[in-house]
Design a protein around this motif. Structure first.
Motif, PDB file in Angstrom:
ATOM      1  N   ARG A  71       1.024  -1.390  -0.062  1.00 14.42           N
ATOM      2  CA  ARG A  71      -0.054   0.052  -0.011  1.00 14.42           C
ATOM      3  C   ARG A  71       0.869   1.396   0.040  1.00 14.42           C
ATOM      4  O   ARG A  71       0.558   1.989  -0.765  1.00 14.42           O
ATOM      5  N   LEU A 125      -0.555  15.756   4.622  1.00 16.35           N
ATOM      6  CA  LEU A 125      -1.978  15.766   5.192  1.00 16.35           C
ATOM      7  C   LEU A 125      -2.148  15.103   6.353  1.00 16.35           C
ATOM      8  O   LEU A 125      -1.247  14.460   7.242  1.00 16.35           O
ATOM      9  N   LYS A 126      -3.284  15.219   6.857  1.00 16.62           N
ATOM     10  CA  LYS A 126      -3.733  14.475   8.223  1.00 16.62           C
ATOM     11  C   LYS A 126      -3.498  13.077   8.482  1.00 16.62           C
ATOM     12  O   LYS A 126      -2.881  12.690   9.621  1.00 16.62           O
ATOM     13  N   ASP A 127      -3.256  12.355   7.314  1.00 20.08           N
ATOM     14  CA  ASP A 127      -2.933  10.793   7.556  1.00 20.08           C
ATOM     15  C   ASP A 127      -1.513  10.508   7.175  1.00 20.08           C
ATOM     16  O   ASP A 127      -1.113   9.385   7.317  1.00 20.08           O
ATOM     17  N   GLY A 128      -0.582  11.853   7.044  1.00 21.28           N
ATOM     18  CA  GLY A 128       0.750  11.378   7.142  1.00 21.28           C
ATOM     19  C   GLY A 128       1.274  11.549   5.793  1.00 21.28           C
ATOM     20  O   GLY A 128       2.392  11.653   5.453  1.00 21.28           O
ATOM     21  N   ILE A 129       0.343  11.088   4.598  1.00 20.40           N
ATOM     22  CA  ILE A 129       0.948  11.157   3.325  1.00 20.40           C
ATOM     23  C   ILE A 129       1.265  12.636   2.712  1.00 20.40           C
ATOM     24  O   ILE A 129       0.517  13.626   3.059  1.00 20.40           O
ATOM     25  N   ASP A 148       0.854   4.215  -2.578  1.00 17.78           N
ATOM     26  CA  ASP A 148       0.670   5.506  -2.486  1.00 17.78           C
ATOM     27  C   ASP A 148       1.960   6.390  -3.091  1.00 17.78           C
ATOM     28  O   ASP A 148       1.628   7.439  -3.523  1.00 17.78           O
TER      29      ASP A 148
END
Length: 160
Positions: A6, A95-99, A10
């Motif tokens: 994943r 981003l908030k998800d670390g990406i 990404d």
């Protein structure tokens, strides 16, 4: 192993996508007594780095209108925004998800005429006026530094 696949996917997607578009205001004022040009910087809410007000496109708003609105929401400043961009800079947005996603920020000059006492993000950031030389030392993005210096040269050559 699925998590690694994943992450690899990404990363591939990040590099394939065009940068996400944002709009920003380079807020400035010229001191009446000294004629000194100052630009407004504020700290980002996530990392605390020095930035200019910026945000995502808004339905029904032109890009320079978005820049002016972000300046008011983030720093409480109002003024006259130019309709033609000064230029653009790139930076990696986390981003908030670390990406991390690449962003391209189109910048508009905003001549500040009013400072509001209350605004949406009051108390969430530090806000300060700096000389262009000091602002260039504080921001991390090299292309933003170049924009600030080019703007200073433009104002110096064509005083308001």
């Amino acid at each position: 192993m699925a998590i690694l696949a994943r992450i690899a996917n990404d990363v591939q997607l990040m590099f394939r996508r065009p940068p996400r578009q944002q709009y920003a205001a380079l807020c400035y004022r010229v001191k009446k007594k000294t004629g000194e040009l100052e630009v407004l910087l504020l700290t980002s809410r996530d990392t605390g780095r020095w930035v200019i007000p910026k945000g995502w496109p808004m339905p029904g708003k032109l890009s320079h209108e978005v820049a002016a609105r972000e300046a008011f929401e983030e720093a409480g400043v109002r003024g006259t925004v130019e309709t033609e961009p000064l230029g653009a800079f790139n930076y990696p947005k986390v981003l908030k998800d670390g990406i991390q996603v690449p962003c391209r920020v189109q910048v508009y000059a905003l001549d500040v005429s009013d400072l509001a006492k209350n605004f949406k993000e009051k108390g969430e950031r530090s806000i300060e006026w700096f000389s262009c030389a000091e602002a260039v030392k504080r921001v991390r993005e090299p292309e933003l530094r170049d924009l600030i210096l080019a703007f200073e040269q433009r104002i110096t050559e064509n005083p308001l």
